[in-house]
Scaffold this motif. Sequence first.
Motif, mmCIF file in Angstrom:
data_model
loop_
_atom_site.group_PDB
_atom_site.id
_atom_site.type_symbol
_atom_site.label_atom_id
_atom_site.label_comp_id
_atom_site.label_asym_id
_atom_site.label_seq_id
_atom_site.Cartn_x
_atom_site.Cartn_y
_atom_site.Cartn_z
ATOM 1 N N THR A 119 0.822 -1.212 0.000
ATOM 2 C CA THR A 119 0.000 0.000 0.000
ATOM 3 C C THR A 119 0.858 1.264 0.000
ATOM 4 O OG1 THR A 119 -0.240 0.155 2.409
ATOM 5 C CG2 THR A 119 -1.910 -1.152 1.220
ATOM 6 N N GLN A 120 2.116 1.130 0.363
ATOM 7 C CA GLN A 120 3.040 2.267 0.372
ATOM 8 C C GLN A 120 3.858 2.359 -0.913
ATOM 9 O OE1 GLN A 120 2.569 4.478 2.853
ATOM 10 N NE2 GLN A 120 0.989 2.978 3.335
ATOM 11 N N GLY A 121 3.495 1.554 -1.920
ATOM 12 C CA GLY A 121 4.136 1.652 -3.228
ATOM 13 C C GLY A 121 5.276 0.675 -3.479
ATOM 14 N N PHE A 122 5.538 -0.223 -2.543
ATOM 15 C CA PHE A 122 6.581 -1.225 -2.743
ATOM 16 C C PHE A 122 6.032 -2.367 -3.594
ATOM 17 C CE2 PHE A 122 8.257 1.042 0.779
ATOM 18 C CZ PHE A 122 9.622 0.807 0.838
ATOM 19 N N ALA A 123 6.903 -2.976 -4.386
ATOM 20 C CA ALA A 123 6.528 -4.127 -5.205
ATOM 21 C C ALA A 123 7.503 -5.269 -4.923
ATOM 22 C CB ALA A 123 6.572 -3.760 -6.690
ATOM 23 N N GLU A 124 6.972 -6.478 -5.026
ATOM 24 C CA GLU A 124 7.823 -7.654 -4.841
ATOM 25 C C GLU A 124 8.849 -7.701 -5.960
ATOM 26 O OE1 GLU A 124 7.441 -12.475 -4.979
ATOM 27 O OE2 GLU A 124 5.800 -11.386 -4.005
ATOM 28 N N HIS A 125 10.090 -7.969 -5.575
ATOM 29 C CA HIS A 125 11.173 -8.022 -6.554
ATOM 30 C C HIS A 125 11.797 -9.412 -6.627
ATOM 31 C CE1 HIS A 125 14.462 -6.577 -9.021
ATOM 32 N NE2 HIS A 125 15.304 -7.141 -8.192
ATOM 33 N N ALA A 126 11.986 -10.055 -5.470
ATOM 34 C CA ALA A 126 12.630 -11.367 -5.443
ATOM 35 C C ALA A 126 12.191 -12.119 -4.195
ATOM 36 C CB ALA A 126 14.157 -11.204 -5.450
ATOM 37 N N ARG A 127 12.487 -13.398 -4.180
ATOM 38 C CA ARG A 127 12.198 -14.232 -3.004
ATOM 39 C C ARG A 127 13.470 -14.940 -2.580
ATOM 40 N NH1 ARG A 127 6.578 -15.857 -1.649
ATOM 41 N NH2 ARG A 127 5.309 -14.279 -2.670
ATOM 42 N N GLY A 128 13.566 -15.164 -1.276
ATOM 43 C CA GLY A 128 14.717 -15.873 -0.727
ATOM 44 C C GLY A 128 14.256 -17.007 0.169
ATOM 45 N N CYS A 129 15.117 -17.988 0.346
ATOM 46 C CA CYS A 129 14.770 -19.176 1.133
ATOM 47 C C CYS A 129 15.079 -19.003 2.620
ATOM 48 C CB CYS A 129 15.510 -20.390 0.588
ATOM 49 S SG CYS A 129 17.306 -20.256 0.727
ATOM 50 N N GLY A 130 15.643 -17.863 2.991
ATOM 51 C CA GLY A 130 15.972 -17.623 4.388
ATOM 52 C C GLY A 130 17.432 -17.861 4.716
ATOM 53 N N ALA A 131 18.221 -18.191 3.731
ATOM 54 C CA ALA A 131 19.636 -18.492 3.966
ATOM 55 C C ALA A 131 20.419 -17.284 4.475
ATOM 56 C CB ALA A 131 20.283 -19.018 2.683
ATOM 57 N N TYR A 132 19.912 -16.076 4.236
ATOM 58 C CA TYR A 132 20.660 -14.874 4.606
ATOM 59 C C TYR A 132 20.029 -14.070 5.732
ATOM 60 C CZ TYR A 132 23.104 -16.074 0.371
ATOM 61 O OH TYR A 132 23.822 -16.751 -0.574
ATOM 62 N N ASN A 133 19.021 -14.615 6.425
ATOM 63 C CA ASN A 133 18.495 -13.910 7.594
ATOM 64 C C ASN A 133 18.697 -14.774 8.833
ATOM 65 O OD1 ASN A 133 15.917 -15.439 8.196
ATOM 66 N ND2 ASN A 133 15.352 -14.687 6.162
ATOM 67 N N ASP A 134 18.799 -14.120 9.968
ATOM 68 C CA ASP A 134 19.098 -14.818 11.224
ATOM 69 C C ASP A 134 18.069 -15.879 11.584
ATOM 70 O OD1 ASP A 134 21.297 -13.182 11.468
ATOM 71 O OD2 ASP A 134 20.357 -11.824 12.915
#
Length: 152
Positions: A119-134
């Motif tokens: 709603t703030q104008g962001f659009a989905e760009h990519a998806r990740g499997c969680g390998a790079y978040n804690d």
Amino acid sequence: MNGARPARARLWHVPQMTAILWDFIHRTPWLPRVRPYRTDLRVMARITRRGWVRVLRDARGPAAFIARDGARVHALYVHPRAQGMGMGRALLNDAKRAAPRLELWVAEANEDARIFYMTQGFAEHARGCGAYNDERLPEIQMIWHQDRSAAI
């Protein structure tokens, strides 16, 4: 919202901002606790010293904050007492005035946040499997472009 404007966070805001973060962690059943509170407190102090954090206050103190380094939004949290009052939107608008492009990663499970960012104008760009978040949770990269939002 009470007309307050986002301001640079100060070190004395760190305990309250960390409490906002931890309140979210405790209220979110799908979000694992992966760090001790003291670690988040140290990280919050470090990024506050770097000038990455902007805060919005209400009568009780810090009620919302955003952590941003250039185009990258690392965190945006609003205390439950202030949700629905436009504070998240005000922090994002402040960031949009400072950068022609913003990007962030949001947990796939965080449907409320995903809807808010759309709603703030962001659009989905990519998806990740969680390998790079804690937390190791699947995530979605969302991007906002100033030139694209002007056409909306």
